[in-house]
Enzyme design. Structure first.
Site, short mmCIF file in Angstrom:
data_model
loop_
_atom_site.label_atom_id
_atom_site.label_comp_id
_atom_site.label_asym_id
_atom_site.label_seq_id
_atom_site.Cartn_x
_atom_site.Cartn_y
_atom_site.Cartn_z
N ASN A 81 83.73 -30.75 1.70
CA ASN A 81 82.99 -29.53 1.37
C ASN A 81 83.88 -28.65 0.50
O ASN A 81 84.83 -28.06 0.99
CB ASN A 81 82.61 -28.81 2.69
CG ASN A 81 81.91 -27.49 2.43
OD1 ASN A 81 81.57 -27.16 1.29
ND2 ASN A 81 81.71 -26.72 3.49
N TRP A 82 83.55 -28.60 -0.78
CA TRP A 82 84.41 -27.85 -1.71
C TRP A 82 84.19 -26.34 -1.60
O TRP A 82 84.91 -25.57 -2.18
CB TRP A 82 84.14 -28.30 -3.16
CG TRP A 82 84.51 -29.74 -3.43
CD1 TRP A 82 85.08 -30.62 -2.55
CD2 TRP A 82 84.34 -30.46 -4.66
NE1 TRP A 82 85.26 -31.84 -3.17
CE2 TRP A 82 84.82 -31.76 -4.46
CE3 TRP A 82 83.82 -30.11 -5.92
CZ2 TRP A 82 84.80 -32.74 -5.47
CZ3 TRP A 82 83.80 -31.08 -6.93
CH2 TRP A 82 84.28 -32.37 -6.70
N LYS A 83 83.16 -25.94 -0.88
CA LYS A 83 82.80 -24.52 -0.74
C LYS A 83 82.71 -23.90 -2.14
O LYS A 83 82.29 -24.57 -3.08
CB LYS A 83 83.79 -23.81 0.18
CG LYS A 83 83.93 -24.56 1.53
CD LYS A 83 84.64 -23.79 2.59
CE LYS A 83 84.71 -24.62 3.87
NZ LYS A 83 85.34 -23.93 4.98
N HIS A 143 75.98 -24.21 7.81
CA HIS A 143 77.44 -24.08 7.89
C HIS A 143 77.77 -22.71 8.51
O HIS A 143 77.05 -21.74 8.28
CB HIS A 143 78.05 -24.20 6.49
CG HIS A 143 79.55 -24.33 6.54
ND1 HIS A 143 80.37 -23.24 6.72
CD2 HIS A 143 80.36 -25.42 6.48
CE1 HIS A 143 81.63 -23.66 6.77
NE2 HIS A 143 81.65 -24.97 6.62
N GLU A 167 79.80 -20.55 7.76
CA GLU A 167 79.94 -19.45 6.79
C GLU A 167 78.57 -18.91 6.40
O GLU A 167 78.41 -17.72 6.14
CB GLU A 167 80.74 -19.96 5.57
CG GLU A 167 82.21 -20.09 5.93
CD GLU A 167 82.96 -21.21 5.22
OE1 GLU A 167 82.48 -21.70 4.17
OE2 GLU A 167 84.02 -21.60 5.73
N GLU A 190 81.92 -28.07 13.94
CA GLU A 190 83.02 -27.34 13.32
C GLU A 190 83.30 -26.08 14.13
O GLU A 190 82.63 -25.06 13.95
CB GLU A 190 82.65 -26.94 11.89
CG GLU A 190 82.34 -28.11 10.98
CD GLU A 190 82.50 -27.75 9.51
OE1 GLU A 190 83.36 -28.35 8.87
OE2 GLU A 190 81.80 -26.85 9.03
N GLY A 210 89.72 -23.45 8.30
CA GLY A 210 90.63 -22.76 7.38
C GLY A 210 91.78 -22.06 8.07
O GLY A 210 92.46 -21.24 7.46
N SER A 249 90.05 -27.79 9.74
CA SER A 249 91.47 -28.10 9.46
C SER A 249 91.79 -29.59 9.59
O SER A 249 92.88 -29.96 10.04
CB SER A 249 92.40 -27.25 10.33
OG SER A 249 92.22 -25.87 10.05
N GLY A 288 87.26 -29.33 4.56
CA GLY A 288 87.18 -28.20 3.63
C GLY A 288 88.37 -28.21 2.68
O GLY A 288 88.43 -28.99 1.73
N GLY A 289 89.33 -27.36 2.97
CA GLY A 289 90.48 -27.16 2.08
C GLY A 289 91.14 -28.45 1.61
O GLY A 289 91.45 -28.59 0.41
P1 13P Z 1 88.74 -26.55 6.52
O1 13P Z 1 88.93 -28.05 6.47
O2 13P Z 1 89.28 -25.86 5.32
O3 13P Z 1 89.21 -25.98 7.81
O4 13P Z 1 87.15 -26.28 6.45
C1 13P Z 1 86.31 -26.96 7.30
C2 13P Z 1 84.91 -26.72 6.86
O5 13P Z 1 84.39 -25.63 7.00
C3 13P Z 1 84.19 -27.83 6.23
O6 13P Z 1 82.84 -27.57 6.12
#
Ligand code: 13P
Length: 257
Positions: A9-11, A95, A97, A168, A174, A213, A234-235
């Site tokens: 997920n590149w957000k 998600h 977020e 998640e 993050g 993470s 994510g990251g």
């Molecule tokens: P991180 O891997 O950056 O913690 O993010 C997880 C995430 O929200 C994937 O959708």
């Protein structure tokens, strides 16, 4: 035996050049078509770039969100058909977020799941408790509410699972704080039991990914747990080398290494 999936997920990150480089690097690593299934979730503006680079191969991609209506006067929104038009097979729904920053309720999540299915997309529904809910010992209560909200859209027994779940924990997103493999396994088994209450058959088949993470150093131990069917990253999905190592960890688990 369920498949293992690794999704990135590149957000809200990346421009066209980044998408081209990242997608090409993943393809060049030769991980696909061998399992695990690898899925990229770029921002909307990068979907056609990913499509151009990945077209014809076994790498998959999807949108990070969609609106529940098919078309019309909804400025700024994207429909399932529009995602399909850029070759998407998947779409993220709910998600944390989006639930937190954009106030997406369980009802909205269900509407979006139904819209995704109606468009021929496979929704990847994100669930998870906040840090406060976790500290108050309310993880199961929150997950039960979030899972039960989408059960009306779940396929019936005998069919393949029509959606994917991603657990998640918000406190792990993050933050560098990952749930331990044992901790995540316990929650995944609980989530699977919620699905089993409606359909034991679908519960056996449905993929439940872990997110929060995930990185190269912890991926293998997480994916080796029996109810963890891969990761939503994510990251670490923004760095080609790290993401490829996570895919390799999944590959090693599949091959029993
Ligand atoms: P991180 O891997 O950056 O913690 O993010 C997880 C995430 O929200 C994937 O959708």
């Amino acid at each position: 035996m369920r498949a293992i999936m690794v999704a990135g997920n590149w957000k809200m990150n990346g421009l066209n050049a980044d998408a081209e480089h990242l997608t090409q690097a993943i393809i060049d690593a030769g991980l696909v078509p061998a399992s695990p299934e690898v899925v990229l979730f770029p921002p909307f503006t990068l979907l056609t770039t990913v499509q151009q680079v990945a077209k014809g191969g076994s790498l998959r991609w999807g949108g990070q969100n969609l609106f529940w209506e098919a078309h019309g006067a909804y400025t700024g929104e994207i429909s399932g058909a529009m995602l399909r038009d850029t070759g998407c097979r998947y779409v993220l729904v709910g998600h944390s977020e989006r639930r937190q920053i954009f106030q997406e309720s369980d009802e909205i999540v269900l509407r979006k799941v139904k819209a995704a299915l109606h468009s021929g997309l496979v929704p990847m529904v994100c669930i998870g408790e906040t840090e406060q809910e976790y500290l108050e010992g309310r993880t199961q209560e929150v997950l039960r509410r979030q899972v039960e909200a989408i059960l009306p859209a779940l396929g019936s027994a005998g069919q393949q699972a029509n959606l994917i779940l991603a657990y998640e924990p918000v406190w792990a997103i993050g933050t560098g704080k990952t749930a331990s493999p044992a901790q995540a396994q316990e929650v995944h088994a609980f989530v699977r039991s919620l699905i089993a209450a409606k359909s034991p058959d679908i519960a056996r088949k449905i993929l439940i990914l872990y997110g929060g993470s995930v990185k190269a150093s912890n991926a293998k131990a997480l994916f080796a747990e029996p109810d963890i069917d891969g990761g939503l990253v994510g990251g670490a999905s923004l760095q080609a080398a790290e993401f490829i190592q996570i895919c390799q960890a999944a590959h090693a688990v599949i091959r029993g290494l």
